[in-house]
Scaffold this active site. Structure first.
Site, mmCIF file in Angstrom:
data_model
loop_
_atom_site.group_PDB
_atom_site.id
_atom_site.type_symbol
_atom_site.label_atom_id
_atom_site.label_comp_id
_atom_site.label_asym_id
_atom_site.label_seq_id
_atom_site.Cartn_x
_atom_site.Cartn_y
_atom_site.Cartn_z
ATOM 1 N N GLY A 98 -0.680 4.226 -5.249
ATOM 2 C CA GLY A 98 -0.478 2.931 -5.897
ATOM 3 C C GLY A 98 0.781 2.827 -6.738
ATOM 4 O O GLY A 98 1.089 1.758 -7.251
ATOM 5 N N ILE A 121 0.834 -1.198 0.000
ATOM 6 C CA ILE A 121 0.000 0.000 0.000
ATOM 7 C C ILE A 121 0.868 1.248 0.000
ATOM 8 O O ILE A 121 1.883 1.309 0.705
ATOM 9 C CB ILE A 121 -0.867 0.021 1.285
ATOM 10 C CG1 ILE A 121 -1.711 -1.247 1.375
ATOM 11 C CG2 ILE A 121 -1.722 1.280 1.364
ATOM 12 C CD1 ILE A 121 -2.224 -1.533 2.777
ATOM 13 N N CYS A 122 0.447 2.273 -0.761
ATOM 14 C CA CYS A 122 1.052 3.605 -0.658
ATOM 15 C C CYS A 122 -0.066 4.633 -0.822
ATOM 16 O O CYS A 122 -1.242 4.303 -0.684
ATOM 17 C CB CYS A 122 2.176 3.802 -1.671
ATOM 18 S SG CYS A 122 1.642 3.980 -3.382
ATOM 19 N N HIS A 123 0.276 5.852 -1.164
ATOM 20 C CA HIS A 123 -0.739 6.899 -1.296
ATOM 21 C C HIS A 123 -1.608 6.693 -2.531
ATOM 22 O O HIS A 123 -2.824 6.723 -2.452
ATOM 23 C CB HIS A 123 -0.072 8.280 -1.328
ATOM 24 C CG HIS A 123 -1.041 9.402 -1.520
ATOM 25 N ND1 HIS A 123 -1.923 9.789 -0.525
ATOM 26 C CD2 HIS A 123 -1.291 10.189 -2.586
ATOM 27 C CE1 HIS A 123 -2.675 10.780 -0.995
ATOM 28 N NE2 HIS A 123 -2.295 11.051 -2.230
ATOM 29 N N MET A 125 -4.084 4.539 -0.839
ATOM 30 C CA MET A 125 -4.916 5.094 0.224
ATOM 31 C C MET A 125 -5.921 6.118 -0.312
ATOM 32 O O MET A 125 -6.921 6.398 0.345
ATOM 33 C CB MET A 125 -4.042 5.726 1.307
ATOM 34 C CG MET A 125 -3.205 4.725 2.085
ATOM 35 S SD MET A 125 -4.179 3.474 2.957
ATOM 36 C CE MET A 125 -4.853 4.458 4.298
#
Length: 102
Positions: free
Chosen positions: A69, A65-67, A93
């Site tokens: 993708g 997961i990141c901000h 996210m």
């Protein structure tokens, strides 16, 4: 090489509600995770992934997961090359509407 499978936020929410056995890795920076993480996620900043994977289990299914993708896709590609079963959270996210922990 097979592409990285992407999981939507809705699919991840359903997996978590059904207690599907997956491990979440959040590769965002400290200031980003301070805004909230998905419960159960482990914070490993992207720059630390190469060293951190030595302590991860290749038999475990991971969702990165990141901000948005993008960074998580880079981490997922690296982990897959190292023999991990890994997926990317599509949209990161930004697409997550579930609960957050702080």
């Amino acid at each position: 090489m097979e592409p990285i499978k992407e999981i939507t936020a809705a699919e991840l929410q359903e997996m978590l509600e059904q207690d599907t056995k997956v491990s979440l890795i959040d590769v965002r920076e400290e200031e980003e995770v301070a805004t909230g993480m998905i419960e159960g996620a482990v914070h490993i900043p992207l720059r630390e992934i190469p060293e951190a994977i030595e302590s991860l289990d290749k038999q475990t299914e991971y969702i990165v997961i990141c901000h948005s993708g993008v960074r998580s896709m880079n981490a997922a590609l690296f982990m897959k090359d190292e023999g991990f079963n890994v997926h990317n959270l599509a949209g990161g996210m930004m697409k997550w509407n579930g609960e957050l922990i702080f």
